[in-house]
Design an enzyme around this catalytic site. Sequence first.
Site, mmCIF file in Angstrom:
data_model
loop_
_atom_site.group_PDB
_atom_site.id
_atom_site.type_symbol
_atom_site.label_atom_id
_atom_site.label_comp_id
_atom_site.label_asym_id
_atom_site.label_seq_id
_atom_site.Cartn_x
_atom_site.Cartn_y
_atom_site.Cartn_z
ATOM 1 C CE1 TYR A 150 12.060 35.249 -15.895
ATOM 2 C CE2 TYR A 150 13.989 34.109 -16.718
ATOM 3 C CZ TYR A 150 12.628 34.260 -16.672
ATOM 4 O OH TYR A 150 11.821 33.433 -17.380
ATOM 5 C CE LYS A 216 25.631 25.137 -21.581
ATOM 6 N NZ LYS A 216 25.866 23.768 -22.048
ATOM 7 C CG ASP A 270 24.103 20.920 -21.750
ATOM 8 O OD1 ASP A 270 24.484 21.070 -20.577
ATOM 9 O OD2 ASP A 270 24.903 20.813 -22.695
ATOM 10 C CG ASP A 294 11.223 30.463 -17.195
ATOM 11 O OD1 ASP A 294 10.115 30.049 -16.828
ATOM 12 O OD2 ASP A 294 11.375 31.271 -18.131
#
Length: 404
Positions: A150, A216, A270, A294
């Site tokens: 971002y 992640k 995930d 987000d």
Amino acid sequence: MAEKITVNADGSINVPNNPIIPFIEGDGIGPDIWAATRKVLDAAVAKSFGGAKKIEWLEIYAGEKAKEKTGEWLPQATFDAIREYKVAIKGPLTTPIGEGIRSLNVTLRQVLDLYACVRPVRYYDGVVSPVKAPHLVDMVIYRENTEDVYAGIEWAAGTPEAKQVIDLCASLGKTIRPDSGIGIKPMSATGTKRLVKMAIQYAIDNNRPSVTLVHKGNIMKFTEGAFRTWGYEIAKEAFGDKVISEDEMWKNHGGKCPAGRVLIQDRIADAMFQQILLRPSEYSVLAMPNLNGDYMSDALAAQVGGLGIAPGANIGDGVAMFEATHGTAPKYAGLDKVNPGSLMLSGVMMLEHMGWQQAGAMIQKALGTTISKKTVTYDLARLMEGATELKCSAFADAIISNMA
Ligand code: NAP
């Protein structure tokens, strides 16, 4: 007498009985939802403190109203006022197209270094939800606001800059296809630690049982993986015995969190999307990098059926801005129709930030009562059987009449 909020050396704030708070009304539906919100905030403060406290509102300008009045979308005076008064609230702003500004909201966050995007997610009885047990969701997301993909470091495929980066990577032994667009994902110890520290402090101040680092890191080891490492580091450095890691809890306490300590754990992003659906009651405060945050904010808000009433805040060191999370919905502008819940609940977050918890709790309770009586705005009415549809202003009046 109206006075300014001030900040102490340790970052805490002093709130006088008559604090001056700047507001940005916002574009499109902004004036409708702001009028409804202001009325509810004022009523709750008056009722909670028997008239001893009162907010002195100060209008500042951004978006279309600012452009009309000053010729600028985001006047310097607006940044100065938010810095000076420390706490502000804003409606949604139009993103000017073709004016060289990426987004007014992003610019406000970047210039004021509001590094944490905070989104509480909880269920209100009566709201139609797509899951079986939405009431089990009660989480607060701390999303990093300034880094990650971002940060806006991007070059289009075929540009000289993209080629330069591709050549540099080749010299470091990494092959990138020549027709690739390039985006860079910077994540720093500084950015991560200040965000995770704020999330843990919130958990301690509000008796929350745990903070979960969502990353992640199994794939992106030196960005997302480092987020996890730095998160555990700052927990230990800044909070010592007030927190305990999941590892230590299993090793020394048989898997039970000792009383009075906040559990610090981590989950792969995930898997976390499954966890929020399957075991929501096991999670409380979540801290995560920008992109994960987000996705997670919208997924969780949808889970409680409340995308339209989800509140939010952008918080930095000593400065906080509370805002509606939806856009300007221009087709409904001036119709006194839409749901003011998102801005109103952002106002509740603002009252909590100011230490005026009673007033915030009064609004939350009254909003819950109003929704469970099925007296709601069009967006909720169309999903509920037997609902009475109210205009935006009438919904605010109903909330006030439901305040104990
Ligand atoms: P939007 O304004 O959020 O509206 C999309 C749809 O969401 C509306 O048509 C409406 O759905 C529903 N909705 C939004 N706010 C609602 C409310 N208070 N009550 C009930 N329903 C509500 O998104 P957009 O149309 O994509 O964006 C419009 C402008 O807003 C753009 O200029 C965009 O850049 C800007 N924007 C600003 C912010 C911000 O300031 N934080 C955030 C996002 C977008 P139905 O049509 O189904 O009734």
